[in-house]
Design a protein around this motif. Structure first.
Motif, PDB file in Angstrom:
ATOM      1  N   MET A  72       0.906  -1.173   0.117  1.00 26.14           N
ATOM      2  CA  MET A  72       0.039  -0.026  -0.029  1.00 26.14           C
ATOM      3  C   MET A  72       0.995   1.359   0.041  1.00 26.14           C
ATOM      4  SD  MET A  72      -3.124   0.944   2.603  1.00 26.14           S
ATOM      5  CE  MET A  72      -3.386   2.535   3.126  1.00 26.14           C
ATOM      6  N   LEU A  73       0.544   2.170  -0.554  1.00 25.44           N
ATOM      7  CA  LEU A  73       1.300   3.644  -1.012  1.00 25.44           C
ATOM      8  C   LEU A  73       0.512   4.730  -0.250  1.00 25.44           C
ATOM      9  CD1 LEU A  73       3.589   5.141  -2.221  1.00 25.44           C
ATOM     10  CD2 LEU A  73       1.948   5.472  -4.174  1.00 25.44           C
ATOM     11  N   SER A  74       1.231   5.393   0.577  1.00 26.12           N
ATOM     12  CA  SER A  74       0.557   6.261   1.416  1.00 26.12           C
ATOM     13  C   SER A  74       1.200   7.673   1.286  1.00 26.12           C
ATOM     14  CB  SER A  74       0.456   5.984   2.695  1.00 26.12           C
ATOM     15  OG  SER A  74      -0.294   7.082   3.420  1.00 26.12           O
ATOM     16  N   ILE A  75       0.666   8.787   0.830  1.00 21.73           N
ATOM     17  CA  ILE A  75       1.332   9.845   0.790  1.00 21.73           C
ATOM     18  C   ILE A  75       0.812  10.894   1.606  1.00 21.73           C
ATOM     19  CG2 ILE A  75       1.929  11.715  -1.012  1.00 21.73           C
ATOM     20  CD1 ILE A  75       2.009   9.426  -3.232  1.00 21.73           C
ATOM     21  N   ASP A  76       1.425  11.734   2.157  1.00 18.31           N
ATOM     22  CA  ASP A  76       0.871  12.808   3.237  1.00 18.31           C
ATOM     23  C   ASP A  76       1.380  13.939   2.353  1.00 18.31           C
ATOM     24  OD1 ASP A  76       0.371  14.768   4.952  1.00 18.31           O
ATOM     25  OD2 ASP A  76       2.094  13.923   6.573  1.00 18.31           O
ATOM     26  N   SER A  77       0.292  14.644   1.691  1.00 21.80           N
ATOM     27  CA  SER A  77       0.353  15.703   1.105  1.00 21.80           C
ATOM     28  C   SER A  77       0.631  16.950   1.569  1.00 21.80           C
ATOM     29  CB  SER A  77      -1.138  15.837   0.153  1.00 21.80           C
ATOM     30  OG  SER A  77      -2.026  16.322   1.057  1.00 21.80           O
ATOM     31  N   SER A  78       0.247  17.015   2.759  1.00 26.81           N
ATOM     32  CA  SER A  78       0.963  18.134   3.568  1.00 26.81           C
ATOM     33  C   SER A  78       2.606  18.343   3.654  1.00 26.81           C
ATOM     34  CB  SER A  78       0.307  18.308   5.116  1.00 26.81           C
ATOM     35  OG  SER A  78       0.984  17.117   5.723  1.00 26.81           O
ATOM     36  N   ASN A  79       3.173  17.460   3.242  1.00 22.66           N
ATOM     37  CA  ASN A  79       4.580  17.289   3.165  1.00 22.66           C
ATOM     38  C   ASN A  79       5.287  17.745   1.909  1.00 22.66           C
ATOM     39  OD1 ASN A  79       5.051  16.634   5.934  1.00 22.66           O
ATOM     40  ND2 ASN A  79       4.930  14.459   5.270  1.00 22.66           N
ATOM     41  N   ASN A  80       4.169  17.868   0.990  1.00 23.86           N
ATOM     42  CA  ASN A  80       4.581  18.470  -0.716  1.00 23.86           C
ATOM     43  C   ASN A  80       4.299  19.802  -0.849  1.00 23.86           C
ATOM     44  OD1 ASN A  80       5.251  15.611  -0.885  1.00 23.86           O
ATOM     45  ND2 ASN A  80       3.367  15.098  -2.033  1.00 23.86           N
ATOM     46  N   THR A  81       4.830  20.418  -1.639  1.00 26.04           N
ATOM     47  CA  THR A  81       4.682  21.768  -2.276  1.00 26.04           C
ATOM     48  C   THR A  81       3.692  21.677  -2.999  1.00 26.04           C
ATOM     49  OG1 THR A  81       6.241  21.543  -4.104  1.00 26.04           O
ATOM     50  CG2 THR A  81       7.077  22.484  -2.160  1.00 26.04           C
ATOM     51  N   GLU A  82       2.717  22.688  -3.392  1.00 28.04           N
ATOM     52  CA  GLU A  82       1.466  22.761  -4.232  1.00 28.04           C
ATOM     53  C   GLU A  82       2.025  22.331  -5.456  1.00 28.04           C
ATOM     54  OE1 GLU A  82      -1.380  26.142  -6.178  1.00 28.04           O
ATOM     55  OE2 GLU A  82      -0.147  26.676  -4.640  1.00 28.04           O
ATOM     56  N   ARG A  83       3.176  22.568  -6.017  1.00 32.08           N
ATOM     57  CA  ARG A  83       3.468  21.965  -7.343  1.00 32.08           C
ATOM     58  C   ARG A  83       3.737  20.465  -7.573  1.00 32.08           C
ATOM     59  NH1 ARG A  83       3.061  23.072 -12.413  1.00 32.08           N
ATOM     60  NH2 ARG A  83       4.966  22.279 -13.739  1.00 32.08           N
ATOM     61  N   GLU A  84       4.325  19.963  -6.227  1.00 32.45           N
ATOM     62  CA  GLU A  84       4.646  18.639  -6.024  1.00 32.45           C
ATOM     63  C   GLU A  84       3.169  17.822  -6.145  1.00 32.45           C
ATOM     64  OE1 GLU A  84       8.621  18.493  -3.656  1.00 32.45           O
ATOM     65  OE2 GLU A  84       6.799  18.546  -2.768  1.00 32.45           O
ATOM     66  N   ASN A  85       2.231  18.308  -5.436  1.00 31.05           N
ATOM     67  CA  ASN A  85       0.810  17.931  -5.457  1.00 31.05           C
ATOM     68  C   ASN A  85       0.095  17.723  -6.825  1.00 31.05           C
ATOM     69  OD1 ASN A  85       0.915  16.844  -2.642  1.00 31.05           O
ATOM     70  ND2 ASN A  85       0.391  19.041  -2.224  1.00 31.05           N
ATOM     71  N   TYR A  86       0.458  19.183  -7.248  1.00 29.87           N
ATOM     72  CA  TYR A  86      -0.012  19.128  -8.663  1.00 29.87           C
ATOM     73  C   TYR A  86       0.449  18.069  -9.854  1.00 29.87           C
ATOM     74  CZ  TYR A  86      -0.981  21.071 -13.494  1.00 29.87           C
ATOM     75  OH  TYR A  86      -1.058  21.132 -14.904  1.00 29.87           O
ATOM     76  N   LYS A  87       1.858  17.993  -9.688  1.00 31.26           N
ATOM     77  CA  LYS A  87       2.447  16.853 -10.600  1.00 31.26           C
ATOM     78  C   LYS A  87       2.015  15.632 -10.250  1.00 31.26           C
ATOM     79  CE  LYS A  87       6.438  19.157 -12.086  1.00 31.26           C
ATOM     80  NZ  LYS A  87       8.162  19.090 -12.157  1.00 31.26           N
ATOM     81  N   LEU A  88       1.812  15.262  -8.767  1.00 29.78           N
ATOM     82  CA  LEU A  88       1.183  13.928  -8.439  1.00 29.78           C
ATOM     83  C   LEU A  88      -0.080  13.581  -9.115  1.00 29.78           C
ATOM     84  CD1 LEU A  88       1.557  11.367  -6.822  1.00 29.78           C
ATOM     85  CD2 LEU A  88       0.740  12.636  -4.883  1.00 29.78           C
ATOM     86  N   LEU A  89      -1.059  14.465  -9.020  1.00 27.83           N
ATOM     87  CA  LEU A  89      -2.367  14.425  -9.587  1.00 27.83           C
ATOM     88  C   LEU A  89      -2.366  14.218 -10.926  1.00 27.83           C
ATOM     89  CD1 LEU A  89      -4.058  16.940  -7.239  1.00 27.83           C
ATOM     90  CD2 LEU A  89      -4.418  14.520  -7.093  1.00 27.83           C
ATOM     91  N   ILE A  90      -1.745  14.992 -11.540  1.00 23.86           N
ATOM     92  CA  ILE A  90      -1.940  15.015 -13.045  1.00 23.86           C
ATOM     93  C   ILE A  90      -1.402  13.669 -13.700  1.00 23.86           C
ATOM     94  CG2 ILE A  90      -2.207  17.539 -13.241  1.00 23.86           C
ATOM     95  CD1 ILE A  90       0.742  17.739 -14.556  1.00 23.86           C
ATOM     96  N   GLY A  91      -0.086  13.449 -13.026  1.00 27.50           N
ATOM     97  CA  GLY A  91       0.494  12.052 -13.417  1.00 27.50           C
ATOM     98  C   GLY A  91      -0.130  10.862 -13.082  1.00 27.50           C
ATOM     99  N   SER A  92      -1.230  11.091 -11.979  1.00 32.07           N
ATOM    100  CA  SER A  92      -1.836   9.795 -11.444  1.00 32.07           C
ATOM    101  C   SER A  92      -3.269   9.551 -12.009  1.00 32.07           C
ATOM    102  CB  SER A  92      -2.066   9.834 -10.078  1.00 32.07           C
ATOM    103  OG  SER A  92      -1.084  10.096  -9.120  1.00 32.07           O
TER     104      SER A  92
END
Length: 84
Positions: free
Chosen positions: A1-21
């Motif tokens: 299971m993969l768990s990502i704590d978005s509060s540790n990411n920058t806004e840009r990192e969260n954006y890249k994660l979302l569009i890449g997922s």
């Protein structure tokens, strides 16, 4: 299971994660017209179908350095746009 704590990411990192997922990722080409008649065209990866009855789509336009982008400003001023 993969768990990502978005509060540790920058806004840009969260954006890249979302569009890449989200695959396949729909791309909309949105055109709008400025007050001076200039046509603006911009691609949007935050685009999706909201409802079929009534038929609705959504686009998400982020700000750039706290300011409205041309597409947002044009849509608010003219009250219309086209999604291709």
């Amino acid at each position: 299971m993969l768990s990502i704590d978005s509060s540790n990411n920058t806004e840009r990192e969260n954006y890249k994660l979302l569009i890449g997922s989200i695959v396949p990722r729909p791309i909309a080409f949105v055109t709008s017209v400025a007050k001076d008649g200039t046509v603006n065209g911009a691609p949007f990866s935050y685009f999706n179908v909201v409802s079929s009855n009534p038929p609705l789509i959504s686009i998400s336009i982020q700000r750039k350095n706290g300011f409205l982008k041309d597409t947002s400003r044009n849509i608010l001023e003219a009250g219309e746009f086209v999604v291709h």
